[in-house]
Motif scaffolding. Structure first.
Motif, mmCIF file in Angstrom:
data_model
loop_
_atom_site.group_PDB
_atom_site.id
_atom_site.type_symbol
_atom_site.label_atom_id
_atom_site.label_comp_id
_atom_site.label_asym_id
_atom_site.label_seq_id
_atom_site.Cartn_x
_atom_site.Cartn_y
_atom_site.Cartn_z
ATOM 1 N N LEU A 1 -8.251 31.823 8.601
ATOM 2 C CA LEU A 1 -7.983 30.420 8.280
ATOM 3 C C LEU A 1 -9.286 29.678 7.951
ATOM 4 C CD1 LEU A 1 -5.422 28.485 8.435
ATOM 5 C CD2 LEU A 1 -6.338 27.733 10.625
ATOM 6 N N ILE A 2 -10.327 29.998 8.715
ATOM 7 C CA ILE A 2 -11.628 29.340 8.496
ATOM 8 C C ILE A 2 -12.190 29.773 7.146
ATOM 9 C CG2 ILE A 2 -14.007 29.121 9.322
ATOM 10 C CD1 ILE A 2 -12.907 29.692 12.156
ATOM 11 N N ILE A 3 -12.161 31.082 6.913
ATOM 12 C CA ILE A 3 -12.765 31.609 5.686
ATOM 13 C C ILE A 3 -12.006 31.120 4.455
ATOM 14 C CG2 ILE A 3 -13.210 33.766 4.414
ATOM 15 C CD1 ILE A 3 -13.989 34.963 7.169
ATOM 16 N N ALA A 4 -10.685 30.913 4.622
ATOM 17 C CA ALA A 4 -9.892 30.403 3.500
ATOM 18 C C ALA A 4 -10.197 28.920 3.220
ATOM 19 C CB ALA A 4 -8.407 30.578 3.791
ATOM 20 N N GLY A 5 -11.051 28.294 4.065
ATOM 21 C CA GLY A 5 -11.441 26.905 3.826
ATOM 22 C C GLY A 5 -10.368 25.917 4.253
ATOM 23 N N GLU A 6 -9.499 26.327 5.158
ATOM 24 C CA GLU A 6 -8.398 25.433 5.536
ATOM 25 C C GLU A 6 -8.641 24.701 6.852
ATOM 26 O OE1 GLU A 6 -4.463 26.906 4.997
ATOM 27 O OE2 GLU A 6 -5.091 28.174 3.317
ATOM 28 N N VAL A 7 -9.880 24.794 7.352
ATOM 29 C CA VAL A 7 -10.169 24.105 8.606
ATOM 30 C C VAL A 7 -11.050 22.893 8.323
ATOM 31 C CG1 VAL A 7 -11.299 24.300 10.854
ATOM 32 C CG2 VAL A 7 -9.904 26.182 9.995
ATOM 33 N N ALA A 8 -10.579 21.724 8.759
ATOM 34 C CA ALA A 8 -11.334 20.489 8.523
ATOM 35 C C ALA A 8 -12.311 20.238 9.652
ATOM 36 C CB ALA A 8 -10.378 19.311 8.401
ATOM 37 N N LEU A 9 -11.944 20.659 10.849
ATOM 38 C CA LEU A 9 -12.761 20.395 12.028
ATOM 39 C C LEU A 9 -12.363 21.383 13.107
ATOM 40 C CD1 LEU A 9 -14.663 18.358 13.654
ATOM 41 C CD2 LEU A 9 -12.541 17.319 14.429
ATOM 42 N N MET A 10 -13.351 21.885 13.849
ATOM 43 C CA MET A 10 -13.079 22.841 14.920
ATOM 44 C C MET A 10 -13.434 22.197 16.252
ATOM 45 S SD MET A 10 -12.362 25.965 15.980
ATOM 46 C CE MET A 10 -12.293 26.826 14.434
ATOM 47 N N ILE A 11 -12.480 22.224 17.179
ATOM 48 C CA ILE A 11 -12.774 21.796 18.550
ATOM 49 C C ILE A 11 -12.563 23.025 19.419
ATOM 50 C CG2 ILE A 11 -12.102 20.278 20.454
ATOM 51 C CD1 ILE A 11 -11.105 18.301 18.248
ATOM 52 N N ASN A 12 -13.649 23.563 19.930
ATOM 53 C CA ASN A 12 -13.609 24.859 20.601
ATOM 54 C C ASN A 12 -14.502 24.794 21.827
ATOM 55 O OD1 ASN A 12 -14.669 27.503 21.300
ATOM 56 N ND2 ASN A 12 -13.671 28.287 19.462
ATOM 57 N N THR A 13 -13.907 24.746 23.019
ATOM 58 C CA THR A 13 -14.747 24.615 24.215
ATOM 59 C C THR A 13 -14.880 25.954 24.918
ATOM 60 O OG1 THR A 13 -12.936 23.994 25.702
ATOM 61 C CG2 THR A 13 -14.024 22.220 24.486
ATOM 62 N N PRO A 14 -16.098 26.268 25.371
ATOM 63 C CA PRO A 14 -16.348 27.591 25.952
ATOM 64 C C PRO A 14 -15.658 27.780 27.297
ATOM 65 C CG PRO A 14 -18.337 26.242 26.048
ATOM 66 C CD PRO A 14 -17.302 25.429 25.347
ATOM 67 N N GLY A 15 -15.124 28.958 27.511
ATOM 68 C CA GLY A 15 -14.501 29.287 28.783
ATOM 69 C C GLY A 15 -15.408 30.150 29.622
ATOM 70 N N GLU A 16 -14.848 30.695 30.680
ATOM 71 C CA GLU A 16 -15.681 31.487 31.580
ATOM 72 C C GLU A 16 -15.437 32.974 31.409
ATOM 73 O OE1 GLU A 16 -14.361 29.642 35.183
ATOM 74 O OE2 GLU A 16 -14.821 27.786 34.098
ATOM 75 N N GLU A 17 -14.266 33.334 30.846
ATOM 76 C CA GLU A 17 -13.957 34.756 30.772
ATOM 77 C C GLU A 17 -14.727 35.395 29.626
ATOM 78 O OE1 GLU A 17 -10.186 37.571 30.260
ATOM 79 O OE2 GLU A 17 -9.723 35.552 31.000
ATOM 80 N N LEU A 18 -15.484 36.418 29.957
ATOM 81 C CA LEU A 18 -16.431 36.996 29.016
ATOM 82 C C LEU A 18 -15.746 37.497 27.747
ATOM 83 C CD1 LEU A 18 -19.448 37.297 29.056
ATOM 84 C CD2 LEU A 18 -19.166 39.650 29.831
ATOM 85 N N ARG A 19 -14.603 38.175 27.906
ATOM 86 C CA ARG A 19 -13.948 38.787 26.758
ATOM 87 C C ARG A 19 -13.522 37.714 25.749
ATOM 88 N NH1 ARG A 19 -8.733 39.848 25.779
ATOM 89 N NH2 ARG A 19 -8.243 38.935 27.778
#
Lengths: 560, 535
Positions: free
Chosen positions: B465-483
């Motif tokens: 989806l990102i590579i296709a240019g269809e993302v206007a904004l990303m909200i991505n908060t880091p978690g604790e689980e390593l995987r």
């Protein structure tokens, strides 16, 4: 004309640091000296240029077309000075001009005409001009779409260099060894370029990289401020390279050949102000290529200003409002004019400061994309002493040329470390020389010029003798003459103590050695950076320390 | 003699050069001859006509002592050149060189954890539980006493290097040794990690009177390095009682240390109680911002205090400055019962936002944490909070692409806040896309969202989806689980490469949602010379 708008460079990012505050502050002062009212826009308030004492009216607003247009509508400036706010300022000025905003409000662009800026920054126009004036440029391809990129994948000579047009500090560029890498990096470059334009160029890896800072006024007077030579050969961004001023390894013929070329280029472009010309020189012959031109004040011009004492941004601003080099006073001497080319009677070394101590997992390799956040500069009478000063001024763990990581590395690993440019290559090179590989071998691996390697060999030689003397506990060579020699070449007392291994050694030998270091310690004298190597009377209190006898700082203090 | 701050690096940027230059000018105004020592060619401080003398030399103790021997200054100013200069204070004092302003002994007391803790206990000022340790076993003991999560960091380093929040015993050893390696021979600090509202102040003191030009409230919660946090002046959510306590504690710390000049104090507010996180006995990176937006000539006053002029003589009293946004020049009393709104009705809001250079640094993880990553900062100033936020976000390079999805993928702790952000986005007509966990939460709250697959779930997925240019904004908060973090880090990195704004703190996202209206109507923001906002 009354009001002039100056656009700042915004926040500090890699590729655009404090140098534009320095340039902008000088420019605002120079314009006000000339009687203009200065309006300024910059989003970064941690700057001297955004002080109310620096400009007449200051806008701390986002640097985009919307806010610039509102400032223009409100202030109605007569002129806009676009070449002092880095690539950010220049790009914004270009957008304002192309979007008709400047015409709408009757704002004139000052200094270098926009057409000249475009001619310098647009690769195809630039190459056409270079061909016209018979200056050599490396064969290259301008690519503006993925289709065009695909079409040349098989014709390009590998390795080749990818440079996107209109970006900061070479963002998105790289070196491709094969068609797959060229495809990937090329696509990324197309996206990052404001113009969707990249250049693919024959690689000149291993050639010497030399820069000339030149200046031209509206009447066509041209001078060279200084030239600078990169320690790292072609392939490393000049912002990521160790740089020395003036050049150290060029013959007189080469120096003048490149100077003539640079002046010819600035004339052909019709630059009005400061400009930076980058050239590649064949280490084994007299041929060279013109790499690129920065038609504005830059990080290199800040370095050249500090290295020579010649205020490039100040003079550029005055030229932009119509003053000529023969009219502008040289503030440093107070007796000469800005058309005098500076002369240097010392050696300057710049080393970049990288953020890898904070990002241990980052890719430390250096290429055409700049990674350093800042830099240090050091001045002394020899390259060796200036290099040692710069190293200890970096505020990293290494205070001299010893680095435990490379000391403990096996030979194969070290060979690779010498061959591959990284932030730590200087220490790898020193370690290779320490292992007795010789200047020839280290040059073959690194392509760093043999002159630099001989100097580092010299430093490593002193270091080896100090370590040896420490081990022999004074039984070997004469300690006091060795310590004196170490001081003269630029080792500070802390390094001498460390290398002798007597830092926390209170044995009789340790005490003798430390007492000898104190006894031999020469107090430096402070010499003046006066732009003219002492040819004219000068009273500028700008000093560097060195171990000699005549002290300019003391004499100046007595005189005043 | 004023010591500069050396090369620009993350954690020590142009802000320190600003203070050095003003320091030199302030000394000149008082009639002194002021010389500067610095080795950074990019700066105004190394312009040959800034001071009465420029020594272009490295800032090591040996080199500085040589220059001192040559110049024989009446004193050396170490407060303006960041950690570079302040680290030389003790060595200069040991060599018999007068250090101007706050004494080296007081600097040591602020920087030595054990001494500082003891002082706070004596003053009865709260701080998070914890202490300096010198072995892993000791770190384990402290952790058992105070409980997880803990903040582990080396002492005496800049910009939160090797600082980590540790949630369980499994990772304590790893982060302990990283912190130990970052500054060998110095203790490691282990403290209770308090999740709360952060705030900071810069104070000017002459040892008697202590002026607080303004309180800055951080937008991201504790755990994000102060240099990477957005911050707003004046505060928008701190109660009058909390502000009063911050002012009170700051004055008492300044007096107890005998500060002569500038000092920066960071607080975390939990349950209406400010805890002291850190004290820097020097000019901080926020001095230029506060000087401009409060109209208090901070460096000038600090230099006066260093040179023996009292703040009282300059017309200042102890306490919070009521000028700037508050519009009442003079020290103001805070009603403990008052909320933030009744305290102010401010003339403007000033929002500071960090700027990053991740584009240039391949393989660097762009999420925010206790380690500072930004290279620069900008300021958004406007009459209303929303428009100031908008300016700060735009100036720091955060923008919406004209079309596409706003992607929400947040950790469990942030899911609740994500719901209200999503509501605002949907109300403004934005399309939401989210991965499974967040999608379920949104669905349960009746918010329309398009589910996208994580990379490990197959394709087409979020990456496509990102590579296709269809993302206007990303909200991505880091978690604790390593995987999960490995995938999230890859997503964030791709956003950087594709020049899609990527917000990694839920609080930044909330601020963004707050300013959405202005993103749609930029004409709501004003454009004025900054001093007109102060009028």
């Amino acid at each position: 004309m009354e009001t002039i708008l100056v656009i700042g460079s915004g926040p500090i990012v890699i590729g655009q640091a404090a140098e534009f505050d320095y340039a902008g502050t000088q420019a605002c002062k120079a314009l006000r000296e000339e009687g203009y009212r200065v309006a300024l826009i910059n989003s970064n308030p941690a700057t001297i240029m955004t002080d109310r004492e620096t400009a007449d009216v200051v806008y701390i607003e986002p640097l985009n077309v919307d806010f610039c247009e509102r400032v223009i509508a409100r202030e109605r400036p007569d002129g806009l000075l676009p070449t002092l706010g880095g690539q950010t300022g220049l790009n914004l000025a270009t957008q304002l001009a192309n979007g008709g905003v400047l015409d709408k409000y009757g704002v004139r662009l000052l200094g270098t005409p926009l057409s000249a800026i475009q001619q310098a920054e647009d690769r195809e126009q630039f190459r056409r001009l270079m061909r016209e004036i018979k200056e050599p440029v490396p064969e290259s391809w301008i690519i503006e779409s993925p289709d065009q990129l695909e079409a040349i994948l098989d014709t390009v000579p590998y390795p080749c260099i990818i440079r996107p047009a209109y970006t900061l500090g070479g963002t998105g560029g790289g070196i491709a060894e094969d068609r797959e890498t060229l495809w990937e990096t090329g696509l990324k470059g197309l996206q990052l370029s404001m113009r969707s334009q990249i250049m693919i160029e024959r690689s000149l890896l291993g050639w010497k990289e030399v820069e000339y800072e030149v200046m031209r006024d509206s009447k066509g007077n041209c001078i060279t401020i200084c030239n600078m030579e990169n320690f790292d050969p072609m392939g490393v961004h000049t912002g990521d390279s160790i740089v020395v001023a003036p050049s150290q390894t060029l013959s007189d013929i080469e120096y003048h050949m490149l100077r003539t070329a640079s002046l010819k280029i600035i004339r052909a472009l019709g630059i009005e102000g400061g400009c930076n010309v980058q050239l590649a020189v064949n280490p084994n012959g007299f041929d060279y290529y013109v790499i690129e031109v920065n038609p504005r004040v830059s990080r290199s011009s800040a370095l050249a200003s500090k290295a020579t004492g010649y205020p490039i941004a100040r003079v550029s601003a005055k030229i932009a409002v119509g003053r000529t080099l023969d009219e502008i006073e040289n503030q440093v001497t107070g007796t000469t004019k800005a058309c005098f080319e500076p002369a240097l009677d010392y050696c300057v070394v710049k080393i970049p400061r990288w953020p890898f101590d904070k990002f241990p997992n980052a890719d430390r390799s250096l290429f055409t994309q700049m990674k350093a956040t800042g830099e240090v500069m050091a001045i002394d009478r020899s390259f060796e002493a200036a290099l040692m000063k710069a190293v200890r001024g970096l505020e990293i763990r290494q205070k001299d040329l010893k680095h435990p990581k490379y000391e403990s590395m096996d030979d194969d690993g070290l060979r690779r470390a010498i061959a591959k440019p990284t932030d730590e290559r200087l220490w790898a090179v020193a370690e290779g020389l320490r292992r007795g590989w010789g200047v020839e071998e280290v040059n073959r691996l690194s392509k760093v010029d043999k002159w630099f390697l001989q100097k580092i060999s010299h430093l490593v030689g002193i270091e080896r003798r100090l370590v040896e003397a420490g081990k022999l506990r004074g039984e070997g060579e004469d300690l006091s003459s060795l310590i004196a020699e170490a001081f003269l070449i630029g080792y500070p007392s802390a390094s001498i103590r460390r290398l002798l291994g007597v830092e926390s050694d209170d044995s009789p030998f340790g005490q003798v050695a430390k007492a000898e270091i104190e006894r031999q310690k020469i107090m430096p004298v402070f010499k003046m950076v006066d732009t003219c190597a002492g040819e004219f009377e000068s009273q500028t209190p700008y000093f560097y320390g060195t171990f000699e006898t005549e002290d300019d700082a003391l004499e100046l203090r007595k005189a005043t | 003699m004023v010591l500069g701050s050396g090369p620009i690096r993350i954690g020590q940027g142009i802000e320190f050069d600003y203070s050095c230059v003003h320091g030199v000018w302030a000394l000149q105004e008082l009639g002194y001859r002021a010389v500067i020592v610095n080795n950074n060619p990019e700066t105004v401080s190394t312009d040959f006509d800034t001071g009465d003398g420029l020594y272009f030399e490295p800032l090591t103790l040996d080199d500085v002592l040589d220059i001192v021997a040559h110049e024989n200054p009446i004193g050396v100013v170490v407060q303006f050149g960041g950690q570079t200069a302040i680290n030389l204070a003790q060595g200069l004092a040991d060599a018999g060189v007068p250090v101007l302003g706050t004494s080296p002994e007081a600097i040591a007391r602020a920087e030595d954890r054990d001494l500082f803790d003891r002082m706070l206990v004596e003053l009865g000022i709260p701080k998070p539980a914890g202490r300096a340790v010198r072995s892993f076993a000791e770190a384990e003991t402290v952790t058992q006493e105070i409980g997880y999560p803990v903040l582990v960091r080396p002492s005496y380093v800049l910009g939160g290097r090797a600082m980590e929040i540790v949630y369980d015993h499994d990772r304590l050893e790893e982060f302990y040794s990283e912190a130990e390696d970052a500054n060998p021979g110095q203790p490691v600090l282990v403290d209770k990690y308090l999740l709360g509202q952060e705030a900071e102040v810069d104070v000017i003191s002459d040892g008697e009177t202590t002026l607080i030009p303004g309180i800055m409230e951080h937008i991201e919660r504790a755990g994000v390095h102060s240099g990477d946090s957005m911050a707003v002046y004046p505060p928008v959510s701190l109660s009058g009682a909390v502000q009063a306590e911050i002012v009170e504690a700051s004055c008492r710390i300044a007096r107890a240390l005998g500060v002569k000049g500038l000092m920066n104090i960071q607080f975390v507010v939990v349950d209406e109680r400010p805890y002291v996180l850190e004290v820097n006995p020097r000019a901080s990176r926020t001095v230029p911002y506060l000087s401009k937006i409060t109209d208090v000539p901070m460096v000038q006053l600090a230099v006066g205090a260093m040179m023996g002029r009292s703040l009282a003589d300059a017309g200042y009293e102890s306490g919070l400055w009521g000028g700037g946004a508050l519009g009442k020049p003079g020290t103001i009393a805070i009603e403990p019962g008052s909320g933030p709104v009744s305290l102010q009705a401010p003339r403007f809001y000033a929002v500071k936002a960090p700027v990053f250079s991740f584009q240039k640094l391949t393989k660097v993880e762009p999420s925010l944490g206790p380690e500072m990553k930004s290279t620069g900062e900008i300021l958004g100033i406007d009459r209303a909070y929303e428009t100031a936020l908008y300016k700060a976000l735009v100036a720091s390079g955060i923008s919406f692409k004209p079309s596409g999805f706003v992607v929400l993928t947040v950790n469990d702790r942030d899911k609740h806040a994500a719901v209200s952000i999503a509501k605002e986005l949907v109300a403004k007509g934005y399309l939401i896309a989210s991965t499974r966990g967040t999608h379920d939460t949104l669905e349960a709250a009746h918010i329309r969202s398009t589910r996208v697959l994580k990379i490990e779930e197959g394709s087409p997925n979020l990456l496509d989806l990102i590579i296709a240019g269809e993302v206007a904004l990303m909200i991505n908060t880091p978690g604790e689980e390593l995987r999960e973090e490995v995938e999230a880090a890859r997503i964030r990195r791709v956003c950087i490469e594709m020049e899609i704004a990527c917000v990694t703190s839920i609080d930044t996202a909330a601020a963004l949602a707050h300013a959405l209206d202005v993103f749609e109507h930029p004409e709501k923001a004003t454009c004025l010379p900054y001093h007109e906002y102060l009028r």
